[in-house]
Write a protein that holds these residues in place. Structure first.
Motif, short mmCIF file in Angstrom:
data_model
loop_
_atom_site.label_atom_id
_atom_site.label_comp_id
_atom_site.label_asym_id
_atom_site.label_seq_id
_atom_site.Cartn_x
_atom_site.Cartn_y
_atom_site.Cartn_z
N GLY A 252 0.81 -1.22 0.00
CA GLY A 252 0.00 0.00 0.00
C GLY A 252 0.84 1.26 0.00
N LEU A 253 0.16 2.38 0.29
CA LEU A 253 0.81 3.68 0.34
C LEU A 253 0.88 4.18 1.78
CD1 LEU A 253 -0.92 5.40 -2.73
CD2 LEU A 253 1.49 4.76 -2.55
N ALA A 254 1.79 5.10 2.01
CA ALA A 254 1.95 5.70 3.33
C ALA A 254 2.41 7.14 3.16
CB ALA A 254 2.96 4.91 4.16
N LEU A 255 2.30 7.89 4.25
CA LEU A 255 2.80 9.26 4.28
C LEU A 255 4.08 9.28 5.12
CD1 LEU A 255 2.06 12.29 3.53
CD2 LEU A 255 1.36 12.47 5.93
N ILE A 262 3.36 6.99 8.15
CA ILE A 262 1.97 6.71 8.54
C ILE A 262 1.30 5.88 7.45
CG2 ILE A 262 -0.25 7.73 9.15
CD1 ILE A 262 1.31 10.26 9.99
N PRO A 263 0.98 4.61 7.71
CA PRO A 263 0.30 3.79 6.70
C PRO A 263 -1.08 4.37 6.36
CG PRO A 263 1.15 2.45 8.51
CD PRO A 263 1.23 3.88 8.96
N LEU A 264 -1.45 4.23 5.10
CA LEU A 264 -2.75 4.70 4.62
C LEU A 264 -3.48 3.56 3.92
CD1 LEU A 264 -1.54 8.11 3.12
CD2 LEU A 264 -2.62 7.74 5.36
N PRO A 265 -3.90 2.54 4.68
CA PRO A 265 -4.56 1.38 4.06
C PRO A 265 -5.83 1.78 3.33
CG PRO A 265 -4.84 1.37 6.46
CD PRO A 265 -3.85 2.43 6.15
N GLY A 282 -5.02 15.32 4.24
CA GLY A 282 -6.14 15.80 5.04
C GLY A 282 -6.99 14.63 5.50
N LEU A 283 -7.29 14.59 6.79
CA LEU A 283 -8.14 13.52 7.29
C LEU A 283 -9.09 14.06 8.35
CD1 LEU A 283 -6.33 11.31 9.87
CD2 LEU A 283 -5.01 12.96 8.57
N ARG A 284 -10.35 13.65 8.25
CA ARG A 284 -11.36 14.06 9.21
C ARG A 284 -11.12 13.33 10.55
NH1 ARG A 284 -13.62 18.63 7.37
NH2 ARG A 284 -14.42 18.44 5.23
N PRO A 285 -11.50 13.96 11.67
CA PRO A 285 -11.31 13.32 12.98
C PRO A 285 -11.94 11.94 13.09
CG PRO A 285 -11.78 15.64 13.27
CD PRO A 285 -11.98 15.35 11.81
N GLU A 286 -13.07 11.70 12.41
CA GLU A 286 -13.74 10.40 12.49
C GLU A 286 -13.05 9.32 11.67
OE1 GLU A 286 -16.28 12.93 9.59
OE2 GLU A 286 -15.04 13.21 11.37
N HIS A 287 -12.03 9.70 10.87
CA HIS A 287 -11.31 8.73 10.07
C HIS A 287 -10.00 8.30 10.74
CE1 HIS A 287 -13.59 10.81 6.58
NE2 HIS A 287 -14.34 9.93 7.20
N VAL A 288 -9.82 8.72 12.00
CA VAL A 288 -8.72 8.23 12.83
C VAL A 288 -9.32 7.17 13.75
CG1 VAL A 288 -6.93 8.83 14.50
CG2 VAL A 288 -7.62 10.50 12.75
N ILE A 342 -3.37 3.36 16.52
CA ILE A 342 -4.46 3.88 15.69
C ILE A 342 -4.24 3.43 14.25
CG2 ILE A 342 -4.83 5.92 17.13
CD1 ILE A 342 -3.39 7.53 14.86
N ARG A 343 -5.30 3.59 13.46
CA ARG A 343 -5.23 3.29 12.03
C ARG A 343 -5.96 4.39 11.28
NH1 ARG A 343 -8.46 0.52 8.43
NH2 ARG A 343 -9.95 0.04 10.08
N ILE A 344 -5.40 4.81 10.15
CA ILE A 344 -6.03 5.83 9.32
C ILE A 344 -6.85 5.14 8.23
CG2 ILE A 344 -5.63 7.81 7.81
CD1 ILE A 344 -4.73 8.22 10.72
N ASP A 345 -8.09 5.59 8.05
CA ASP A 345 -8.92 5.06 6.97
C ASP A 345 -8.49 5.73 5.66
OD1 ASP A 345 -10.84 4.17 5.23
OD2 ASP A 345 -12.57 4.77 6.44
N GLY A 346 -7.57 5.07 4.95
CA GLY A 346 -7.01 5.66 3.74
C GLY A 346 -8.00 5.87 2.62
N ARG A 347 -9.15 5.19 2.67
CA ARG A 347 -10.16 5.36 1.63
C ARG A 347 -10.84 6.72 1.72
NH1 ARG A 347 -13.83 0.56 3.35
NH2 ARG A 347 -13.35 1.67 5.29
N ARG A 348 -10.76 7.36 2.88
CA ARG A 348 -11.52 8.60 3.11
C ARG A 348 -10.65 9.84 3.18
NH1 ARG A 348 -16.43 7.35 5.45
NH2 ARG A 348 -16.98 9.49 4.88
#
Length: 361
Positions: A252-255, A262-265, A282-288, A342-348
């Motif tokens: 996958g991709l990461a930042l 930071i993985p971005l699955p 950019g990520l919304r608080p609910e996507h953490v 934590i995990r980042i929702d990379g789709r969002r």
């Protein structure tokens, strides 16, 4: 058809540009919200539509008719202002019907229209009271009733709820939305309150410094902001931003940012966007999302502060050399200064250019 069309509309005061070459099509029957910070030009734009401000350049059309040079009373509009501007010495009935009386509408017709508007707004029991005996929400209903009886093609609202307390604002948002559904008339609504915009609009126009930054449905504005300004202005808490470079992370991709990768699955590689290029994530608080330690796509963050709000809890945490805010359930266990997987929702997530803030993906 009673839509509104603005063609290359410009408003200046000497060398000061308030609205700059703005084009906008407001469809018949839609609830369009002009959203933006103070001083962005949204009220000036509404006043030009109403005929209260002259247009420096461009044309304004209503229902296929060029109204650019017409007076407000020739435009088939009704406007509700931030201040209710009710006559203190008149009853509610007389306040609502005053405009019709000035137009010499027969008394029987005035009474019929006032009674109809009062029933629609559920203020029949207030018709014999004076403004001093009304609550703020009741006064606002009277101001809306005064606009309703004119039966205009287009309603214009200039921050009509800003003087109400939080509960009344929430109640009146619902009432205005119901009113729009019942009447099916074109409504143009100015606010700096993003909650009002998101809950009521069929489309939102985000303005900044007299220019349209994005015009779309509320869910598109929120999920796919056109640039970093829109992303930061719409959403509470605001979107998180992290500077770094896109890199590969297994499949996958990461930042890759200052102090971490930071993985971005789930993030698909944007076409034409080279790996290693500087990027703003950019990520919304609910996507953490909280995750199992050591699970795929997880990274350690450090909670710094939590703010319980009832059903939700906003957690400020350190991640990759920056601070972000996560929206979590109030029941989640979070210990200050203790590592939290934590995990980042990379789709969002959204990706923006660090140069001009434009959306890249």
């Amino acid at each position: 058809m009673h839509g509104v069309r603005l063609e290359s509309v410009r408003k200046t005061y000497g060398s000061l540009v308030i609205i700059d070459k703005l084009d906008l099509q407001i469809e018949d029957g839609e609830f369009l919200v002009l959203l933006g910070p103070s001083g962005c030009g949204k009220s000036t734009l509404l006043n030009m539509i109403a005929g209260l401000e002259p247009v420096t350049e461009g044309r304004i059309w209503m229902g296929g008719r060029d109204v650019t040079g017409l007076e407000p009373d020739e435009r088939d509009i009704a406007m509700v202002f931030q201040s209710y501007a009710l006559y203190p010495n008149m009853t509610v009935r007389k306040n609502i019907g005053f405009g019709l009386k000035m137009r010499k509408v027969p008394d029987a017709e005035i009474d019929r229209k006032v009674d109809t508007a009062a029933r629609l707004l559920r203020i029949e029991h207030l018709l014999d009271r004076r403004p001093a005996n009304l609550s703020g929400g009741q006064q606002q209903r009277v101001a809306i009733g005064r606009a309703l009886v004119r039966e205009p093609s287009v309603f214009l609202f200039d921050e009509p709820l800003s003087n109400l307390d939080a509960k009344l604002r929430a109640d009146m948002r619902v009432e205005l939305k119901k009113l729009h559904e019942r009447l099916g008339r074109t409504m143009v609504y100015v606010t700096h309150d993003q909650i009002e915009a998101m809950t009521m609009a069929t489309r939102i126009v985000v303005l900044e410094q007299g220019r349209v930054q994005q015009c779309d449905k509320p869910e598109v504005i929120y999920d796919r902001p056109a640039n970093r300004f829109v992303a930061s202005f719409v959403g509470a808490p605001t979107m998180n931003f992290l500077d770094g470079r896109l890199t590969r992370n297994g499949d996958g991709l990461a930042l890759a940012c200052r102090d971490a990768v930071i993985p971005l699955p789930g993030l698909e590689g944007p076409s034409g966007l080279a790996e290693g290029r500087p990027i703003v994530l950019g990520l919304r608080p609910e996507h953490v999302l909280t995750a199992e330690a050591g699970g795929a796509g997880t990274i350690q963050a450090v909670p710094l502060m939590s703010e319980p709000t009832g059903p939700d809890m906003f957690v400020r945490m350190a991640l990759g050399g920056s601070e972000i805010t996560a929206r979590m359930s109030s029941g989640e266990k979070v210990e200050r200064n203790a590592p939290l997987p934590i995990r980042i929702d990379g789709r969002r997530v959204s990706l923006f250019s660090p140069d001009d803030g434009a959306r890249l993906a």
